[in-house]
Design a protein around this motif. Structure first.
Motif, PDB file in Angstrom:
ATOM      1  N   GLY A   1       0.840   4.727  -5.800  1.00 53.75           N
ATOM      2  CA  GLY A   1       0.686   6.158  -6.060  1.00 53.75           C
ATOM      3  C   GLY A   1      -0.529   6.692  -5.307  1.00 53.75           C
ATOM      4  O   GLY A   1      -1.384   5.923  -4.851  1.00 53.75           O
ATOM      5  N   ASN A   2      -0.633   7.985  -5.189  1.00 52.34           N
ATOM      6  CA  ASN A   2      -1.709   8.592  -4.416  1.00 52.34           C
ATOM      7  C   ASN A   2      -3.096   8.239  -4.945  1.00 52.34           C
ATOM      8  O   ASN A   2      -4.041   8.036  -4.174  1.00 52.34           O
ATOM      9  CB  ASN A   2      -1.548  10.110  -4.368  1.00 52.34           C
ATOM     10  CG  ASN A   2      -0.383  10.527  -3.477  1.00 52.34           C
ATOM     11  OD1 ASN A   2      -0.032   9.827  -2.533  1.00 52.34           O
ATOM     12  ND2 ASN A   2       0.200  11.685  -3.779  1.00 52.34           N
ATOM     13  N   ASP A   3      -3.240   8.155  -6.270  1.00 48.76           N
ATOM     14  CA  ASP A   3      -4.542   7.814  -6.856  1.00 48.76           C
ATOM     15  C   ASP A   3      -4.982   6.421  -6.436  1.00 48.76           C
ATOM     16  O   ASP A   3      -6.151   6.201  -6.092  1.00 48.76           O
ATOM     17  CB  ASP A   3      -4.481   7.899  -8.387  1.00 48.76           C
ATOM     18  CG  ASP A   3      -4.380   9.336  -8.872  1.00 48.76           C
ATOM     19  OD1 ASP A   3      -4.608  10.245  -8.049  1.00 48.76           O
ATOM     20  OD2 ASP A   3      -4.083   9.531 -10.059  1.00 48.76           O
TER      21      ASP A   3
ATOM     22  N   LYS B   1      -3.893   4.773  -3.807  1.00 51.56           N
ATOM     23  CA  LYS B   1      -4.110   4.754  -2.355  1.00 51.56           C
ATOM     24  C   LYS B   1      -5.520   5.205  -2.004  1.00 51.56           C
ATOM     25  O   LYS B   1      -6.105   4.743  -1.022  1.00 51.56           O
ATOM     26  CB  LYS B   1      -3.088   5.657  -1.653  1.00 51.56           C
ATOM     27  CG  LYS B   1      -1.710   5.039  -1.504  1.00 51.56           C
ATOM     28  CD  LYS B   1      -0.768   5.992  -0.756  1.00 51.56           C
ATOM     29  CE  LYS B   1       0.597   5.350  -0.572  1.00 51.56           C
ATOM     30  NZ  LYS B   1       1.551   6.263   0.104  1.00 51.56           N
ATOM     31  N   GLN B   2      -6.069   6.112  -2.823  1.00 49.96           N
ATOM     32  CA  GLN B   2      -7.431   6.578  -2.588  1.00 49.96           C
ATOM     33  C   GLN B   2      -8.453   5.468  -2.799  1.00 49.96           C
ATOM     34  O   GLN B   2      -9.545   5.493  -2.227  1.00 49.96           O
ATOM     35  CB  GLN B   2      -7.754   7.756  -3.514  1.00 49.96           C
ATOM     36  CG  GLN B   2      -6.942   9.010  -3.250  1.00 49.96           C
ATOM     37  CD  GLN B   2      -7.198   9.583  -1.857  1.00 49.96           C
ATOM     38  OE1 GLN B   2      -8.331   9.659  -1.414  1.00 49.96           O
ATOM     39  NE2 GLN B   2      -6.126   9.967  -1.181  1.00 49.96           N
ATOM     40  N   LYS B   3      -8.089   4.489  -3.623  1.00 49.02           N
ATOM     41  CA  LYS B   3      -9.010   3.392  -3.924  1.00 49.02           C
ATOM     42  C   LYS B   3      -8.952   2.264  -2.901  1.00 49.02           C
ATOM     43  O   LYS B   3      -9.924   1.532  -2.719  1.00 49.02           O
ATOM     44  CB  LYS B   3      -8.712   2.808  -5.316  1.00 49.02           C
ATOM     45  CG  LYS B   3      -9.176   3.664  -6.483  1.00 49.02           C
ATOM     46  CD  LYS B   3      -8.910   2.957  -7.786  1.00 49.02           C
ATOM     47  CE  LYS B   3      -9.471   3.746  -8.971  1.00 49.02           C
ATOM     48  NZ  LYS B   3     -10.933   3.709  -9.027  1.00 49.02           N
TER      49      LYS B   3
ATOM     50  N   TYR C   1       0.835  -1.205   0.000  1.00 53.16           N
ATOM     51  CA  TYR C   1       0.000   0.000   0.000  1.00 53.16           C
ATOM     52  C   TYR C   1       0.876   1.265   0.000  1.00 53.16           C
ATOM     53  O   TYR C   1       0.616   2.215  -0.754  1.00 53.16           O
ATOM     54  CB  TYR C   1      -0.911  -0.010   1.224  1.00 53.16           C
ATOM     55  CG  TYR C   1      -1.695   1.268   1.409  1.00 53.16           C
ATOM     56  CD1 TYR C   1      -2.891   1.479   0.718  1.00 53.16           C
ATOM     57  CD2 TYR C   1      -1.242   2.270   2.272  1.00 53.16           C
ATOM     58  CE1 TYR C   1      -3.614   2.663   0.879  1.00 53.16           C
ATOM     59  CE2 TYR C   1      -1.955   3.444   2.438  1.00 53.16           C
ATOM     60  CZ  TYR C   1      -3.135   3.634   1.748  1.00 53.16           C
ATOM     61  OH  TYR C   1      -3.837   4.801   1.906  1.00 53.16           O
ATOM     62  N   ASN C   2       1.907   1.278   0.815  1.00 55.19           N
ATOM     63  CA  ASN C   2       2.772   2.456   0.931  1.00 55.19           C
ATOM     64  C   ASN C   2       3.507   2.774  -0.360  1.00 55.19           C
ATOM     65  O   ASN C   2       3.915   3.919  -0.591  1.00 55.19           O
ATOM     66  CB  ASN C   2       3.774   2.277   2.071  1.00 55.19           C
ATOM     67  CG  ASN C   2       3.112   2.387   3.437  1.00 55.19           C
ATOM     68  OD1 ASN C   2       2.060   3.014   3.584  1.00 55.19           O
ATOM     69  ND2 ASN C   2       3.712   1.761   4.436  1.00 55.19           N
ATOM     70  N   ASN C   3       3.679   1.753  -1.203  1.00 50.70           N
ATOM     71  CA  ASN C   3       4.390   1.952  -2.465  1.00 50.70           C
ATOM     72  C   ASN C   3       3.464   2.330  -3.627  1.00 50.70           C
ATOM     73  O   ASN C   3       3.932   2.529  -4.746  1.00 50.70           O
ATOM     74  CB  ASN C   3       5.184   0.693  -2.833  1.00 50.70           C
ATOM     75  CG  ASN C   3       6.425   0.537  -1.965  1.00 50.70           C
ATOM     76  OD1 ASN C   3       7.125   1.514  -1.682  1.00 50.70           O
ATOM     77  ND2 ASN C   3       6.696  -0.676  -1.520  1.00 50.70           N
TER      78      ASN C   3
END
Length: 260
Positions: free
Chosen positions: A239-241, A243-245, A235-237
């Motif tokens: 991208g922000n998009d 991570k939002q999902k 999860y930490n790796n």
């Protein structure tokens, strides 16, 4: 639609995660999905009134999914439940769930409330009191036991579900047997997924589900302790998009899901 996660763990006892179980709340109706061993106690510890539940859906009879069913019904009786309760279970394993009550000396005539055991069939949509539509499909989770089919009278049935209400189409994988089980609802406009991560690597799960479904949220459940760090690192790796999902669920988490 709101989802209340009672437990988010796998079939192995851990200190920080109870067996996977959750409540779907929609249109003023509460459906408990899975009743693992100790579910009544876990709900009470979290301040959840067991008698506020309107219905129960069970995917299969492993102890972390159905082992607490008889105990939950017993506690409902002891706390003077009056509200009717509907329990949805696949037709092939309904008799075994019923006999679990009898072997616990729980007789429906003595409950003090109406208990209705309702059979569902695979690939036939059914409605829960007009509040939520459900489609069940058989997954391959129990295929590993098929060598025992001829040696026993038990039935082998394990379900994945599509829960539909208020524009939400929620795919709950249940426990799966192989990657192909993720494709069970590929012909449906799935909006949200509750995906187990015990029986499939997180990278494979993530790539397969996002390829198949344009989901708004992918919630990870049935998380084993030995995989938790791997899942968090993955999860930490992202991208922000992405991570939002993705949501790594935790016991006691409440999630409101909306259709946009």
């Amino acid at each position: 639609m709101k989802i209340h996660f009672i437990g988010t763990g796998s079939g192995k006892f851990t200190r920080n995660r109870f067996f996977t179980s959750f409540i779907i709340e929609t249109k003023g109706y509460k459906i408990l999905v899975e009743t693992g061993d100790g579910i009544a106690s876990e709900m009470m510890n979290r301040g959840i009134d067991i008698n506020s539940i309107n219905g129960i859906v069970i995917s299969h009879l492993h102890q972390d999914h159905a082992g607490g069913f008889a105990g939950l019904i017993a506690q409902m009786k002891l706390t003077n439940r009056k509200l009717p309760l509907k329990v949805f279970i696949h037709s092939s394993i309904k008799p075994f769930l019923e006999i679990s009550l009898l072997h616990s000396y729980i007789f429906t005539e003595r409950l003090g409330f109406k208990l209705e055991m309702i059979e569902y069939e695979y690939d036939r949509e059914f409605s829960i009191d007009g509040k939520i539509d459900v489609l069940a499909k058989e997954n391959k989770h129990l295929d590993k036991y098929f060598e025992y089919k001829e040696k026993t009278e038990i039935k082998f049935s394990s379900s994945s579900f599509l829960f539909c209400s208020d524009g939400i189409k929620l795919f709950y994988t249940g426990d799966i047997g192989r990657k192909e089980d993720l494709t069970l609802f590929e012909n449906h406009p799935v909006t949200h997924v509750l995906a187990e991560v015990t029986h499939i690597p997180i990278k494979e799960l993530f790539e397969e589900l996002l390829l198949l479904y344009p989901v708004e949220k992918l919630c990870l459940i049935h998380i084993p302790s030995e995989k938790e760090k791997i899942i968090i690192d993955f999860y930490n790796n992202l991208g922000n998009d992405m991570k939002q999902k993705m949501v790594i669920t935790e016991d006691g988490m409440n999630l409101e899901v909306k259709s946009y």
